[in-house]
Design a protein around this motif. Structure first.
Motif, mmCIF file in Angstrom:
data_model
loop_
_atom_site.group_PDB
_atom_site.id
_atom_site.type_symbol
_atom_site.label_atom_id
_atom_site.label_comp_id
_atom_site.label_asym_id
_atom_site.label_seq_id
_atom_site.Cartn_x
_atom_site.Cartn_y
_atom_site.Cartn_z
ATOM 1 N N ASN A 95 3.793 -9.571 -3.390
ATOM 2 C CA ASN A 95 3.817 -8.184 -4.251
ATOM 3 C C ASN A 95 3.091 -8.134 -5.522
ATOM 4 O OD1 ASN A 95 6.093 -7.485 -2.384
ATOM 5 N ND2 ASN A 95 7.522 -9.087 -3.347
ATOM 6 N N THR A 96 1.919 -8.773 -5.491
ATOM 7 C CA THR A 96 1.090 -8.410 -6.803
ATOM 8 C C THR A 96 -0.236 -8.019 -6.016
ATOM 9 O OG1 THR A 96 0.402 -10.820 -6.428
ATOM 10 C CG2 THR A 96 2.339 -10.344 -8.012
ATOM 11 N N GLY A 97 -1.011 -7.534 -6.718
ATOM 12 C CA GLY A 97 -2.339 -7.059 -6.409
ATOM 13 C C GLY A 97 -2.288 -5.724 -5.459
ATOM 14 N N ASN A 98 -3.111 -5.604 -4.576
ATOM 15 C CA ASN A 98 -3.309 -4.767 -3.691
ATOM 16 C C ASN A 98 -2.476 -5.093 -2.459
ATOM 17 O OD1 ASN A 98 -3.772 -2.736 -1.819
ATOM 18 N ND2 ASN A 98 -6.078 -2.669 -2.254
ATOM 19 N N THR A 99 -1.183 -4.450 -2.616
ATOM 20 C CA THR A 99 0.018 -4.664 -1.414
ATOM 21 C C THR A 99 -0.643 -4.091 -0.097
ATOM 22 O OG1 THR A 99 1.328 -3.131 -2.108
ATOM 23 C CG2 THR A 99 1.677 -5.249 -2.798
ATOM 24 N N LYS A 100 -1.410 -2.959 -0.068
ATOM 25 C CA LYS A 100 -1.926 -2.401 1.028
ATOM 26 C C LYS A 100 -2.914 -3.177 1.750
ATOM 27 C CE LYS A 100 -0.583 2.487 -0.184
ATOM 28 N NZ LYS A 100 -1.015 3.729 -0.399
ATOM 29 N N ALA A 101 -3.787 -3.705 0.805
ATOM 30 C CA ALA A 101 -4.973 -4.608 1.473
ATOM 31 C C ALA A 101 -4.108 -5.743 1.900
ATOM 32 C CB ALA A 101 -5.754 -5.080 0.371
ATOM 33 N N LYS A 102 -3.216 -6.544 1.488
ATOM 34 C CA LYS A 102 -2.298 -7.554 2.010
ATOM 35 C C LYS A 102 -1.861 -7.450 3.341
ATOM 36 C CE LYS A 102 -2.042 -9.845 -2.548
ATOM 37 N NZ LYS A 102 -1.193 -10.526 -3.460
#
Length: 143
Positions: free
Chosen positions: A76-83
């Protein structure tokens, strides 16, 4: 006066705790996967490749939703769409490894008996689980 609570960061889990949670959650998702596979293949008589494909999608969806919340704090950290996109790519690759190894084993060993379909499902599932944990921990949901 009441003091305001400082925002808390989610607790980072060690690799063994993550692995334990991943295996427990994976066991539950495997029940979904194998139950669907057994229903479609054994009860409805659908082809192996179609039964395995649909069951994999059900198990994978459950795995993503549960592991994202309970196993990998970096989810749930950073770019969650990219993850989410990286997760989809990883599981697409794993889908072909999982389904392909299952299908190859069924063909090579001319699977006819229920225990053969079960054994080959377990082998394919184990291979996919190993790949997924390593890639999720190292690349996608790293802390």
């Amino acid at each position: 006066m009441a003091e305001s609570a400082a925002p808390t960061e989610p607790k980072r889990l060690g690799v063994f705790n993550q692995l334990f949670r991943f295996i427990v959650i994976g066991g539950g998702c495997a029940v979904i996967d194998f139950g669907t596979y057994s229903l479609l293949l054994g009860v409805l008589g659908w082809p192996v490749w179609l039964s395995k494909s649909i069951s994999f999608i059900f198990g994978t969806t459950a795995s993503y939703l549960i592991n994202r919340k309970f196993t990998f704090s970096g989810a749930n950290t950073g770019n969650t769409k990219a993850k989410a996109g990286a997760f989809a790519l990883l599981y697409t690759i794993t889908f072909f490894v999982n389904m392909g190894s299952n299908q190859v084993l069924c063909v090579v060993f001319d699977a006819q008996e229920p225990w053969q379909f079960t054994l080959f499902w377990v082998i394919a599932q184990g291979l996919g689980t190993l790949i997924n944990f390593i890639m999720l921990r190292v690349l996608i949901f790293r802390d």
